[in-house]
Design an enzyme around this catalytic site. Structure first.
Site, mmCIF file in Angstrom:
data_model
loop_
_atom_site.group_PDB
_atom_site.id
_atom_site.type_symbol
_atom_site.label_atom_id
_atom_site.label_comp_id
_atom_site.label_asym_id
_atom_site.label_seq_id
_atom_site.Cartn_x
_atom_site.Cartn_y
_atom_site.Cartn_z
ATOM 1 N N ALA A 196 49.253 2.971 -8.973
ATOM 2 C CA ALA A 196 49.401 2.671 -7.550
ATOM 3 C C ALA A 196 48.858 3.827 -6.733
ATOM 4 O O ALA A 196 48.706 4.951 -7.229
ATOM 5 C CB ALA A 196 50.874 2.426 -7.222
ATOM 6 N N GLY A 212 50.960 0.988 -11.977
ATOM 7 C CA GLY A 212 50.704 -0.331 -11.428
ATOM 8 C C GLY A 212 49.538 -1.034 -12.088
ATOM 9 O O GLY A 212 49.505 -2.269 -12.172
ATOM 10 N N GLU A 216 50.958 -2.558 -15.118
ATOM 11 C CA GLU A 216 51.788 -3.691 -14.713
ATOM 12 C C GLU A 216 50.933 -4.886 -14.304
ATOM 13 O O GLU A 216 51.301 -6.038 -14.548
ATOM 14 C CB GLU A 216 52.720 -3.270 -13.578
ATOM 15 N N GLU A 255 55.728 6.463 -14.477
ATOM 16 C CA GLU A 255 56.452 6.605 -13.208
ATOM 17 C C GLU A 255 57.582 7.639 -13.249
ATOM 18 O O GLU A 255 57.869 8.280 -12.235
ATOM 19 C CB GLU A 255 57.009 5.243 -12.775
#
Length: 257
Positions: A65, A108, A111, A131
């Site tokens: 992200a 991300g 994911e 994370e």
């Protein structure tokens, strides 16, 4: 439609979506993710498209992200904007979605790949959910989808201790479908997509739905809905055509009806 952070094109009945933030290793900011979901929805509604492929570059699928967008946010700001909720829109896509992953697929990015139905990986692919190293946890499905893909023990190590999987390890763990040389990863994903796109569209969509629900509901409920969906397909043209073609020893002509 023109997008700023992704590229789109069609290859026969396959819609190709390429993440396009090369200077940021395709880091997923809100604008990119919104564009990606909008493009997926558009292809999902397009009767000429049966399968979608999401790809990054050879260097990076998506390196996580965009931390700059969230570093200074408060809990209330995160709740109000709910930036990870958009990932849930992939669950509403009826048609199969294949991730073509080369290089980094972290945070991300990992994911996003996990949200897809299948993953074709290059030998250079690296999967991780780091994370905890920045004081949070995966928030776009990582803690839920990864254990279902690789099992509890390996998911714990990846999420709690920042273990990164190589492409070979990901294949062994069942995270990816196949591993190919970096120069072939996109072609291989498109080949798989093209093969699936040649099959009966309604049956493919129904099968995808049933497989996904197998992970989300009790077995008996899933078995009941699978049976009803199977019977419902006998009201379709494609079921009649597919079985007639089998009996007549010819190639079926699918209409998606």
């Amino acid at each position: 439609m023109t997008y700023s952070h992704i590229l789109t094109e069609t290859r026969g009945r396959v819609g190709l979506l390429t993440l396009n933030r090369p200077l940021a290793l395709n880091a997923l900011n809100n604008a990119l993710v919104t564009e990606l979901m909008d493009a997926l929805a558009a292809y999902d509604a397009d009767e000429g498209i049966n399968v979608m492929v999401i790809a990054g570059s050879q260097r990076a699928f998506a390196a996580g992200a965009d931390i700059k967008e969230m570093a200074d946010k408060s809990i209330q700001q995160m709740l109000d904007t709910d930036p990870t909720a958009v990932f849930g829109r992939i669950r509403t896509i009826r048609k199969p979605v294949i991730a073509a992953v080369s290089g980094w697929a972290l945070g991300g990015g990992c994911e996003l790949a996990l949200s897809c139905d299948m993953i074709v990986a290059s030998e250079s692919a690296r999967f991780g959910l780091p994370e905890v190293t920045i004081g949070v946890i995966p928030g776009a499905g990582g803690t839920q989808r990864l254990p279902r893909a690789v099992g509890k023990a390996l998911a714990m190590e990846m999420i709690l201790n920042n273990r990164t999987l190589s492409a070979a390890e990901a294949l062994q763990a069942g995270l990816v479908n196949r591993v190919v040389p970096p120069e072939r990863f996109l072609d291989e994903a498109l080949l798989l997509a093209t093969e699936i796109a040649s099959r009966a569209p309604l049956a493919i969509q129904a099968a995808k739905q049933m497989i996904n629900q197998a992970y989300e509901r009790p077995l008996q409920d899933g078995m009941y809905e699978e049976r009803q969906t199977f019977y419902n397909l006998f009201a379709s043209h494609d079921q009649k055509e597919g079985m007639a073609a089998f009996l007549e020893k010819r190639k079926p002509e699918w209409q998606g009806q």
